[in-house]
Design a protein around this motif. Structure first.
Motif, PDB file in Angstrom:
ATOM      1  N   ALA A 162      74.755  24.568  46.502  1.00  0.00           N
ATOM      2  CA  ALA A 162      75.853  25.654  45.449  1.00  0.00           C
ATOM      3  C   ALA A 162      75.112  26.697  45.256  1.00  0.00           C
ATOM      4  N   LYS A 163      73.735  26.936  45.398  1.00  0.00           N
ATOM      5  CA  LYS A 163      73.187  28.119  45.389  1.00  0.00           C
ATOM      6  C   LYS A 163      72.548  28.800  46.584  1.00  0.00           C
ATOM      7  N   ASN A 164      73.161  28.146  47.776  1.00  0.00           N
ATOM      8  CA  ASN A 164      72.632  28.523  48.940  1.00  0.00           C
ATOM      9  C   ASN A 164      71.254  28.767  49.281  1.00  0.00           C
ATOM     10  N   THR A 165      70.559  27.696  48.634  1.00  0.00           N
ATOM     11  CA  THR A 165      68.956  27.864  48.502  1.00  0.00           C
ATOM     12  C   THR A 165      68.260  26.370  49.068  1.00  0.00           C
ATOM     13  N   GLY A 166      67.392  26.623  49.704  1.00  0.00           N
ATOM     14  CA  GLY A 166      66.370  25.482  50.443  1.00  0.00           C
ATOM     15  C   GLY A 166      64.945  25.816  49.658  1.00  0.00           C
ATOM     16  N   TYR A 167      64.163  24.660  49.422  1.00  0.00           N
ATOM     17  CA  TYR A 167      63.064  24.585  48.619  1.00  0.00           C
ATOM     18  C   TYR A 167      61.910  23.895  49.684  1.00  0.00           C
ATOM     19  N   LEU A 168      60.796  23.890  49.282  1.00  0.00           N
ATOM     20  CA  LEU A 168      59.744  23.209  49.930  1.00  0.00           C
ATOM     21  C   LEU A 168      58.638  23.276  48.757  1.00  0.00           C
ATOM     22  N   GLN A 169      58.713  22.310  48.197  1.00  0.00           N
ATOM     23  CA  GLN A 169      57.553  21.701  47.246  1.00  0.00           C
ATOM     24  C   GLN A 169      56.342  21.313  47.715  1.00  0.00           C
ATOM     25  N   MET A 170      55.358  22.012  47.641  1.00  0.00           N
ATOM     26  CA  MET A 170      53.983  21.533  48.044  1.00  0.00           C
ATOM     27  C   MET A 170      52.906  21.132  47.238  1.00  0.00           C
ATOM     28  N   ASN A 171      52.637  20.015  47.264  1.00  0.00           N
ATOM     29  CA  ASN A 171      51.575  19.535  46.317  1.00  0.00           C
ATOM     30  C   ASN A 171      50.060  19.049  46.961  1.00  0.00           C
ATOM     31  N   SER A 172      49.000  19.014  46.029  1.00  0.00           N
ATOM     32  CA  SER A 172      47.874  18.808  46.618  1.00  0.00           C
ATOM     33  C   SER A 172      47.574  19.579  47.849  1.00  0.00           C
ATOM     34  N   LEU A 173      47.683  21.089  47.782  1.00  0.00           N
ATOM     35  CA  LEU A 173      47.379  21.876  48.722  1.00  0.00           C
ATOM     36  C   LEU A 173      46.000  21.719  49.174  1.00  0.00           C
ATOM     37  N   ASN A 174      45.585  22.063  50.499  1.00  0.00           N
ATOM     38  CA  ASN A 174      44.251  22.031  50.982  1.00  0.00           C
ATOM     39  C   ASN A 174      44.104  23.301  51.930  1.00  0.00           C
ATOM     40  N   PRO A 175      42.908  23.834  52.258  1.00  0.00           N
ATOM     41  CA  PRO A 175      42.803  25.049  53.230  1.00  0.00           C
ATOM     42  C   PRO A 175      43.491  24.815  54.324  1.00  0.00           C
ATOM     43  N   GLU A 176      43.731  23.756  54.858  1.00  0.00           N
ATOM     44  CA  GLU A 176      44.539  23.593  56.310  1.00  0.00           C
ATOM     45  C   GLU A 176      45.825  23.782  55.975  1.00  0.00           C
ATOM     46  N   ASP A 177      46.251  24.006  55.013  1.00  0.00           N
ATOM     47  CA  ASP A 177      47.670  24.413  54.655  1.00  0.00           C
ATOM     48  C   ASP A 177      48.066  25.801  54.657  1.00  0.00           C
ATOM     49  N   THR A 178      46.950  26.453  55.096  1.00  0.00           N
ATOM     50  CA  THR A 178      47.065  28.057  54.881  1.00  0.00           C
ATOM     51  C   THR A 178      47.672  28.311  56.124  1.00  0.00           C
ATOM     52  N   ALA A 179      48.928  29.169  56.096  1.00  0.00           N
ATOM     53  CA  ALA A 179      49.662  29.577  56.878  1.00  0.00           C
ATOM     54  C   ALA A 179      50.669  30.403  56.517  1.00  0.00           C
ATOM     55  N   VAL A 180      51.380  31.077  57.506  1.00  0.00           N
ATOM     56  CA  VAL A 180      52.863  31.776  57.052  1.00  0.00           C
ATOM     57  C   VAL A 180      53.863  30.718  57.301  1.00  0.00           C
ATOM     58  N   TYR A 181      54.646  30.630  56.288  1.00  0.00           N
ATOM     59  CA  TYR A 181      55.602  29.363  56.212  1.00  0.00           C
ATOM     60  C   TYR A 181      57.130  30.169  56.522  1.00  0.00           C
ATOM     61  N   SER A 182      57.801  29.601  56.984  1.00  0.00           N
ATOM     62  CA  SER A 182      59.008  30.134  57.678  1.00  0.00           C
ATOM     63  C   SER A 182      60.148  29.128  57.326  1.00  0.00           C
ATOM     64  N   CYS A 183      61.429  29.751  56.916  1.00  0.00           N
ATOM     65  CA  CYS A 183      62.450  28.504  56.979  1.00  0.00           C
ATOM     66  C   CYS A 183      63.368  28.874  58.347  1.00  0.00           C
ATOM     67  N   ALA A 184      64.240  28.055  58.453  1.00  0.00           N
ATOM     68  CA  ALA A 184      65.203  28.118  59.503  1.00  0.00           C
ATOM     69  C   ALA A 184      66.448  27.335  59.484  1.00  0.00           C
ATOM     70  N   VAL A 185      67.522  27.667  60.010  1.00  0.00           N
ATOM     71  CA  VAL A 185      68.665  26.971  59.847  1.00  0.00           C
ATOM     72  C   VAL A 185      69.344  26.666  61.276  1.00  0.00           C
ATOM     73  N   ASP A 186      70.017  25.674  61.596  1.00  0.00           N
ATOM     74  CA  ASP A 186      70.718  25.319  62.704  1.00  0.00           C
ATOM     75  C   ASP A 186      71.874  24.208  62.301  1.00  0.00           C
TER      76      ASP A 186
END
Length: 120
Positions: A75-99
């Motif tokens: 309804a809001k045309n929006t997707g989400y990614l909830q990220m918990n317990s982050l660690n340094p190995e999660d450091t990155a550029v995060y991109s969303c994509a659709v298909d």
């Protein structure tokens, strides 16, 4: 055509949480499955999570399973990614994509990405 814009990235400490958003415009967001990918410096793009068009099915990379949650609000045309317990190995550029179809590899439309940096 679908345009995707990510937001919510930033600099956090290990153990913190972040929620990324992916705002879609153009054709109906509900017509597409959505995926999140990340690319760390010097590394290739990595699948993170995906969700079906209705939101009834999800898929996660082993590295984030149990810590990250993908969701969407059609309804809001929006997707989400909830990220918990982050660690340094999660450091990155995060991109969303659709298909039209959920998968771990090919997506037709991509956003520009948002930087997530996790300090130790």
């Amino acid at each position: 055509q679908v345009q995707l814009v990510e937001s919510g990235g930033g600099l956090v400490q290990a153990g913190d949480s972040l929620r990324l958003s992916c705002a879609a415009s153009g054709r109906s967001f509900s017509s597409y499955a959505m995926g999140w990918f990340r690319q760390a410096p010097g590394k290739g793009r990595e699948f993170v999570a995906a969700i079906t068009r209705s939101g009834g099915g999800t898929d996660y990379a082993d590295s984030v399973k149990g810590r990250f949650t993908i969701s969407r609000d059609n309804a809001k045309n929006t997707g989400y990614l909830q990220m918990n317990s982050l660690n340094p190995e999660d450091t990155a550029v995060y991109s969303c994509a659709v298909d039209p179809f959920m998968c771990r590899h090919y997506y037709h439309y991509w956003g520009q990405g948002t930087q997530v940096t996790v300090s130790s």
